[in-house]
Design a protein around this motif. Structure first.
Motif, PDB file in Angstrom:
ATOM      1  N   MET A   1       0.817  -1.189   0.000  1.00  0.00           N
ATOM      2  CA  MET A   1       0.000   0.000   0.000  1.00  0.00           C
ATOM      3  C   MET A   1       0.868   1.263   0.000  1.00  0.00           C
ATOM      4  O   MET A   1       0.533   2.230  -0.660  1.00  0.00           O
ATOM      5  CB  MET A   1      -0.905  -0.004   1.224  1.00  0.00           C
ATOM      6  N   LEU A   2       1.957   1.230   0.717  1.00  0.00           N
ATOM      7  CA  LEU A   2       2.856   2.386   0.758  1.00  0.00           C
ATOM      8  C   LEU A   2       3.466   2.645  -0.619  1.00  0.00           C
ATOM      9  O   LEU A   2       3.603   3.801  -1.034  1.00  0.00           O
ATOM     10  CB  LEU A   2       3.962   2.160   1.791  1.00  0.00           C
ATOM     11  N   ALA A   3       3.788   1.570  -1.326  1.00  0.00           N
ATOM     12  CA  ALA A   3       4.357   1.731  -2.669  1.00  0.00           C
ATOM     13  C   ALA A   3       3.356   2.402  -3.612  1.00  0.00           C
ATOM     14  O   ALA A   3       3.735   3.243  -4.431  1.00  0.00           O
ATOM     15  CB  ALA A   3       4.777   0.380  -3.231  1.00  0.00           C
ATOM     16  N   THR A   4       2.088   2.062  -3.492  1.00  0.00           N
ATOM     17  CA  THR A   4       1.050   2.663  -4.330  1.00  0.00           C
ATOM     18  C   THR A   4       0.939   4.160  -4.062  1.00  0.00           C
ATOM     19  O   THR A   4       0.810   4.961  -4.996  1.00  0.00           O
ATOM     20  CB  THR A   4      -0.307   1.990  -4.051  1.00  0.00           C
ATOM     21  N   ILE A   5       1.013   4.544  -2.816  1.00  0.00           N
ATOM     22  CA  ILE A   5       0.930   5.956  -2.453  1.00  0.00           C
ATOM     23  C   ILE A   5       2.137   6.714  -2.992  1.00  0.00           C
ATOM     24  O   ILE A   5       1.997   7.810  -3.555  1.00  0.00           O
ATOM     25  CB  ILE A   5       0.816   6.118  -0.922  1.00  0.00           C
ATOM     26  N   ILE A   6       3.311   6.139  -2.866  1.00  0.00           N
ATOM     27  CA  ILE A   6       4.528   6.798  -3.348  1.00  0.00           C
ATOM     28  C   ILE A   6       4.494   6.957  -4.866  1.00  0.00           C
ATOM     29  O   ILE A   6       4.800   8.037  -5.393  1.00  0.00           O
ATOM     30  CB  ILE A   6       5.780   6.013  -2.897  1.00  0.00           C
ATOM     31  N   ILE A   7       4.094   5.918  -5.568  1.00  0.00           N
ATOM     32  CA  ILE A   7       4.013   5.989  -7.035  1.00  0.00           C
ATOM     33  C   ILE A   7       2.960   7.011  -7.459  1.00  0.00           C
ATOM     34  O   ILE A   7       3.172   7.786  -8.394  1.00  0.00           O
ATOM     35  CB  ILE A   7       3.742   4.602  -7.637  1.00  0.00           C
ATOM     36  N   SER A   8       1.834   7.037  -6.763  1.00  0.00           N
ATOM     37  CA  SER A   8       0.784   8.011  -7.080  1.00  0.00           C
ATOM     38  C   SER A   8       1.277   9.438  -6.869  1.00  0.00           C
ATOM     39  O   SER A   8       0.981  10.330  -7.670  1.00  0.00           O
ATOM     40  CB  SER A   8      -0.449   7.769  -6.209  1.00  0.00           C
ATOM     41  N   LEU A   9       2.029   9.666  -5.807  1.00  0.00           N
ATOM     42  CA  LEU A   9       2.584  10.996  -5.559  1.00  0.00           C
ATOM     43  C   LEU A   9       3.591  11.393  -6.628  1.00  0.00           C
ATOM     44  O   LEU A   9       3.628  12.553  -7.056  1.00  0.00           O
ATOM     45  CB  LEU A   9       3.224  11.051  -4.175  1.00  0.00           C
ATOM     46  N   LEU A  10       4.403  10.447  -7.093  1.00  0.00           N
ATOM     47  CA  LEU A  10       5.367  10.735  -8.161  1.00  0.00           C
ATOM     48  C   LEU A  10       4.656  11.089  -9.468  1.00  0.00           C
ATOM     49  O   LEU A  10       5.059  12.023 -10.168  1.00  0.00           O
ATOM     50  CB  LEU A  10       6.306   9.552  -8.365  1.00  0.00           C
ATOM     51  N   VAL A  11       3.608  10.355  -9.792  1.00  0.00           N
ATOM     52  CA  VAL A  11       2.846  10.633 -11.015  1.00  0.00           C
ATOM     53  C   VAL A  11       2.167  12.000 -10.908  1.00  0.00           C
ATOM     54  O   VAL A  11       2.184  12.790 -11.860  1.00  0.00           O
ATOM     55  CB  VAL A  11       1.817   9.519 -11.288  1.00  0.00           C
ATOM     56  N   ALA A  12       1.598  12.299  -9.751  1.00  0.00           N
ATOM     57  CA  ALA A  12       0.945  13.597  -9.553  1.00  0.00           C
ATOM     58  C   ALA A  12       1.959  14.730  -9.647  1.00  0.00           C
ATOM     59  O   ALA A  12       1.677  15.778 -10.248  1.00  0.00           O
ATOM     60  CB  ALA A  12       0.232  13.624  -8.204  1.00  0.00           C
ATOM     61  N   ALA A  13       3.136  14.540  -9.071  1.00  0.00           N
ATOM     62  CA  ALA A  13       4.176  15.571  -9.129  1.00  0.00           C
ATOM     63  C   ALA A  13       4.628  15.805 -10.565  1.00  0.00           C
ATOM     64  O   ALA A  13       4.832  16.954 -10.979  1.00  0.00           O
ATOM     65  CB  ALA A  13       5.361  15.174  -8.260  1.00  0.00           C
ATOM     66  N   ALA A  14       4.767  14.747 -11.346  1.00  0.00           N
ATOM     67  CA  ALA A  14       5.164  14.889 -12.749  1.00  0.00           C
ATOM     68  C   ALA A  14       4.086  15.641 -13.535  1.00  0.00           C
ATOM     69  O   ALA A  14       4.396  16.521 -14.350  1.00  0.00           O
ATOM     70  CB  ALA A  14       5.421  13.521 -13.364  1.00  0.00           C
ATOM     71  N   PHE A  15       2.835  15.318 -13.294  1.00  0.00           N
ATOM     72  CA  PHE A  15       1.724  15.993 -13.978  1.00  0.00           C
ATOM     73  C   PHE A  15       1.707  17.479 -13.637  1.00  0.00           C
ATOM     74  O   PHE A  15       1.589  18.332 -14.524  1.00  0.00           O
ATOM     75  CB  PHE A  15       0.397  15.334 -13.586  1.00  0.00           C
ATOM     76  N   ILE A  16       1.850  17.796 -12.370  1.00  0.00           N
ATOM     77  CA  ILE A  16       1.859  19.197 -11.937  1.00  0.00           C
ATOM     78  C   ILE A  16       3.045  19.937 -12.543  1.00  0.00           C
ATOM     79  O   ILE A  16       2.918  21.092 -12.967  1.00  0.00           O
ATOM     80  CB  ILE A  16       1.845  19.285 -10.401  1.00  0.00           C
ATOM     81  N   ALA A  17       4.199  19.286 -12.627  1.00  0.00           N
ATOM     82  CA  ALA A  17       5.383  19.916 -13.213  1.00  0.00           C
ATOM     83  C   ALA A  17       5.153  20.248 -14.692  1.00  0.00           C
ATOM     84  O   ALA A  17       5.552  21.314 -15.161  1.00  0.00           O
ATOM     85  CB  ALA A  17       6.600  19.014 -13.050  1.00  0.00           C
ATOM     86  N   VAL A  18       4.516  19.354 -15.412  1.00  0.00           N
ATOM     87  CA  VAL A  18       4.227  19.595 -16.829  1.00  0.00           C
ATOM     88  C   VAL A  18       3.254  20.755 -16.980  1.00  0.00           C
ATOM     89  O   VAL A  18       3.452  21.637 -17.828  1.00  0.00           O
ATOM     90  CB  VAL A  18       3.677  18.316 -17.498  1.00  0.00           C
ATOM     91  N   VAL A  19       2.219  20.789 -16.166  1.00  0.00           N
ATOM     92  CA  VAL A  19       1.237  21.871 -16.251  1.00  0.00           C
ATOM     93  C   VAL A  19       1.883  23.218 -15.930  1.00  0.00           C
ATOM     94  O   VAL A  19       1.683  24.200 -16.647  1.00  0.00           O
ATOM     95  CB  VAL A  19       0.037  21.591 -15.313  1.00  0.00           C
ATOM     96  N   VAL A  20       2.688  23.267 -14.872  1.00  0.00           N
ATOM     97  CA  VAL A  20       3.363  24.515 -14.497  1.00  0.00           C
ATOM     98  C   VAL A  20       4.308  24.963 -15.609  1.00  0.00           C
ATOM     99  O   VAL A  20       4.374  26.146 -15.949  1.00  0.00           O
ATOM    100  CB  VAL A  20       4.107  24.344 -13.155  1.00  0.00           C
ATOM    101  N   SER A  21       5.018  24.015 -16.210  1.00  0.00           N
ATOM    102  CA  SER A  21       5.932  24.347 -17.297  1.00  0.00           C
ATOM    103  C   SER A  21       5.185  24.942 -18.489  1.00  0.00           C
ATOM    104  O   SER A  21       5.631  25.936 -19.078  1.00  0.00           O
ATOM    105  CB  SER A  21       6.691  23.091 -17.722  1.00  0.00           C
ATOM    106  N   GLU A  22       4.059  24.360 -18.848  1.00  0.00           N
ATOM    107  CA  GLU A  22       3.282  24.866 -19.979  1.00  0.00           C
ATOM    108  C   GLU A  22       2.698  26.242 -19.684  1.00  0.00           C
ATOM    109  O   GLU A  22       2.655  27.106 -20.562  1.00  0.00           O
ATOM    110  CB  GLU A  22       2.169  23.883 -20.352  1.00  0.00           C
TER     111      GLU A  22
END
Length: 55
Positions: A1-22
């Motif tokens: 379960m902890l791995a799922t949360i960490i992976i979800s946070l990484l995906v969310a951070a990448a998405f936010i980084a792309v949006v901020v960059s654009e």
């Protein structure tokens, strides 16, 4: 379960980084397409579509 949360946070951070960059690119007047600066030749950018004659 902890791995799922960490992976979800990484995906969310990448998405936010792309949006901020654009958003930063848009505010600075840069294009979001990657045609190498020849927007008239690629046909995919908004500027190429805006300058085409209307039928």
């Amino acid at each position: 379960m902890l791995a799922t949360i960490i992976i979800s946070l990484l995906v969310a951070a990448a998405f936010i980084a792309v949006v901020v960059s654009e958003v930063r690119k848009k505010k600075s007047g840069k294009h979001s397409c990657s045609c190498g600066g020849n927007c008239g030749g690629c046909g995919l950018c908004c500027s190429a579509r805006d300058t085409s004659p209307k039928s």
